[in-house]
Design an enzyme around this catalytic site. Structure first.
Site, PDB file in Angstrom:
ATOM      1  N   ASN A   8       3.750   2.523   2.739  1.00 49.34           N
ATOM      2  CA  ASN A   8       2.403   3.089   2.901  1.00 49.34           C
ATOM      3  C   ASN A   8       1.448   1.920   3.131  1.00 49.34           C
ATOM      4  O   ASN A   8       1.112   1.203   2.193  1.00 49.34           O
ATOM      5  CB  ASN A   8       2.033   3.866   1.629  1.00 49.34           C
ATOM      6  N   LYS A  10      -1.617   1.996   3.888  1.00 49.41           N
ATOM      7  CA  LYS A  10      -3.019   2.281   3.522  1.00 49.41           C
ATOM      8  C   LYS A  10      -3.938   1.795   4.658  1.00 49.41           C
ATOM      9  O   LYS A  10      -3.543   1.872   5.806  1.00 49.41           O
ATOM     10  CB  LYS A  10      -3.353   1.652   2.173  1.00 49.41           C
ATOM     11  N   HIS A  91      -2.115  11.658  -2.017  1.00 49.23           N
ATOM     12  CA  HIS A  91      -2.059  10.337  -2.662  1.00 49.23           C
ATOM     13  C   HIS A  91      -3.230  10.227  -3.636  1.00 49.23           C
ATOM     14  O   HIS A  91      -4.300  10.772  -3.381  1.00 49.23           O
ATOM     15  CB  HIS A  91      -2.141   9.241  -1.597  1.00 49.23           C
ATOM     16  N   GLU A  93      -5.248   7.982  -4.187  1.00 51.95           N
ATOM     17  CA  GLU A  93      -6.463   7.422  -3.588  1.00 51.95           C
ATOM     18  C   GLU A  93      -7.243   8.486  -2.821  1.00 51.95           C
ATOM     19  O   GLU A  93      -8.440   8.338  -2.594  1.00 51.95           O
ATOM     20  CB  GLU A  93      -6.098   6.223  -2.685  1.00 51.95           C
ATOM     21  N   GLU A 158       3.941   8.871  -8.490  1.00 58.30           N
ATOM     22  CA  GLU A 158       3.195   7.611  -8.515  1.00 58.30           C
ATOM     23  C   GLU A 158       2.198   7.635  -9.669  1.00 58.30           C
ATOM     24  O   GLU A 158       1.096   8.192  -9.522  1.00 58.30           O
ATOM     25  CB  GLU A 158       2.422   7.427  -7.200  1.00 58.30           C
ATOM     26  N   GLY A 164      -0.790  -0.590  -7.254  1.00 60.05           N
ATOM     27  CA  GLY A 164      -1.518  -1.808  -6.916  1.00 60.05           C
ATOM     28  C   GLY A 164      -1.846  -2.693  -8.105  1.00 60.05           C
ATOM     29  O   GLY A 164      -2.669  -3.608  -7.999  1.00 60.05           O
ATOM     30  N   SER A 203       3.691  -0.207  -7.548  1.00 59.19           N
ATOM     31  CA  SER A 203       4.105  -1.601  -7.785  1.00 59.19           C
ATOM     32  C   SER A 203       5.606  -1.828  -7.630  1.00 59.19           C
ATOM     33  O   SER A 203       6.204  -2.606  -8.374  1.00 59.19           O
ATOM     34  CB  SER A 203       3.616  -2.076  -9.159  1.00 59.19           C
TER      35      SER A 203
HETATM   36  P1  PGA Z   1       1.647  -0.207  -4.476  1.00 59.95           P
HETATM   37  O1  PGA Z   1       1.141   1.195  -3.871  1.00 59.95           O
HETATM   38  O2  PGA Z   1       3.098  -0.344  -4.104  1.00 59.95           O
HETATM   39  O3  PGA Z   1       0.787  -1.235  -3.810  1.00 59.95           O
HETATM   40  O4  PGA Z   1       1.454  -0.125  -5.956  1.00 59.95           O
HETATM   41  C1  PGA Z   1       1.955   2.333  -3.882  1.00 59.95           C
HETATM   42  C2  PGA Z   1       1.234   3.489  -3.237  1.00 59.95           C
HETATM   43  O5  PGA Z   1       0.026   3.635  -3.447  1.00 59.95           O
HETATM   44  O6  PGA Z   1       1.856   4.300  -2.503  1.00 59.95           O
END
Ligand code: PGA
Length: 243
Positions: A8, A10, A91, A93, A158, A164, A203
Site C-alpha cells: 500500500n 498510500k 483503511h 486512514e 490492521e 506506521g 509495521s
Molecule cells: P505500515 O502501514 O506498514 O507502514 O505500518 C500499513 C498500512 O497502513 O497498510
C-alpha cells in the site's frame, strides 16, 4: 493457499519510480501472490509496466457509485479500466480522516465486486480500544457491518496503533485476532467465509515478516512503508511460508 503480499503505497510515489520498481519486482522469483496499490495517478503506468508478470495492481479507495457528480472521487469501474484488479477499502486512514462508516465501506465493497475487483476490507482497533479489552468486539462489529451480502474478497487486520509506528501486536494477539476474524467470517458468510484470505498489516518489515506470516490464519500481509522499496517488499514475500 499461496499467501498474498500487498503493498500500500498510500500518497507516495511518482512517475519516475514506476519503471525501476516494476523491473525489480518482475525479475524476482516468488512463491506468493504480489499486489501493488499505488496512488490513482500511477495505476495505468504500473499496469503497463507489469503486464504479463502476474503481479496485480490495486487502488486504495473507490466510490460506491459507478459515476456521477462526486468531485475528487474515483469509481470501481474506472479503477478496473485503468488496470486494477483489487481495491483497498476502509483503511483506518480513511475511516478516521475521511469519516468513513462501516455502511459506506460496505457500499464500496459491493461496487468493487460488481466492477470485477477484489475488495480488501481493512479492520482494526485503536490503542484505547485494545487497552479497554474491546479489540475483538470492535473488529467483529466492523466485519459484521462493513461486508456486504455475499462478500468475496480479502480482509486485512490492521491494528490502528501498529500502522506506521514500528510497533506490532504480540504473535499471540495476532493469532487470536485472526482466529476470531475467521470465526466471524464463517458466521456471517457461511462456508465461503472459511476460504477468504486474512492479511495482517501494521509495521510489517523484512525482519518481522517471517514470524508474523507463519502464524495460523495469517494468509499474507498488507505492507505500507516497507512496500515503497521493491527490495523490502520482495524480502517480505520471500519470508512467507511456501503454501
Ligand atoms: P505500515 O502501514 O506498514 O507502514 O505500518 C500499513 C498500512 O497502513 O497498510
Amino acid at each position: 493457499m499461496r499467501q498474498l503480499i500487498a503493498g500500500n503505497w498510500k500518497m507516495h510515489g511518482r512517475l519516475a519510480h514506476v519503471q525501476g520498481y516494476a523491473q525489480a519486482v518482475r525479475a524476482a522469483a516468488r512463491h506468493t501472490d504480489l499486489l501493488i496499490c499505488p496512488p490513482f495517478t500511477l495505476i495505468d503506468r504500473f499496469a503497463t509496466a507489469l503486464a504479463g508478470s502476474g503481479i496485480a495492481i490495486g487502488g486504495q479507495d473507490c466510490h460506491p457509485a459507478p459515476e456521477g457528480a462526486h468531485t475528487g472521487d474515483v469509481s470501481a469501474p474506472m479503477l478496473a479500466e485503468a488496470g486494477a484488479s483489487y481495491v483497498i477499502l476502509g483503511h483506518s486512514e480513511r475511516r478516521y480522516s475521511h469519516g468513513e462508516t462501516n455502511a459506506r465501506v460496505a457500499g464500496k465493497a459491493e461496487a468493487a465486486m460488481f466492477a470485477g475487483l477484489t475488495p480488501i476490507v481493512c479492520v482494526g482497533e485503536t490503542e484505547a480500544q485494545r487497552d479497554a479489552g474491546e479489540a475483538e468486539h470492535v473488529v467483529r462489529q466492523q466485519l459484521m457491518h462493513s461486508l456486504p451480502e455475499g462478500f468475496a474478497g480479502v480482509i486485512a487486520y490492521e491494528p490502528v496503533w501498529a500502522i506506521g509506528t514500528g510497533r506490532t501486536p504480540t504473535e499471540a494477539d495476532v493469532a487470536a485476532m485472526h482466529a476470531a476474524i475467521r470465526a466471524v467470517l464463517a458466521e456471517k458468510l457461511g462456508e465461503p467465509g472459511k476460504a477468504l484470505k486474512i492479511l495482517y498489516g501494521g509495521s510489517v518489515k523484512p525482519d518481522n515478516a517471517a514470524s508474523l506470516l507463519a502464524l495460523p490464519e495469517v494468509d499474507g500481509a498488507l505492507v505500507g512503508g516497507a512496500s515503497l522499496k521493491a527490495e523490502d517488499l520482495l524480502a517480505i514475500a520471500d519470508a512467507a511460508p511456501r503454501g
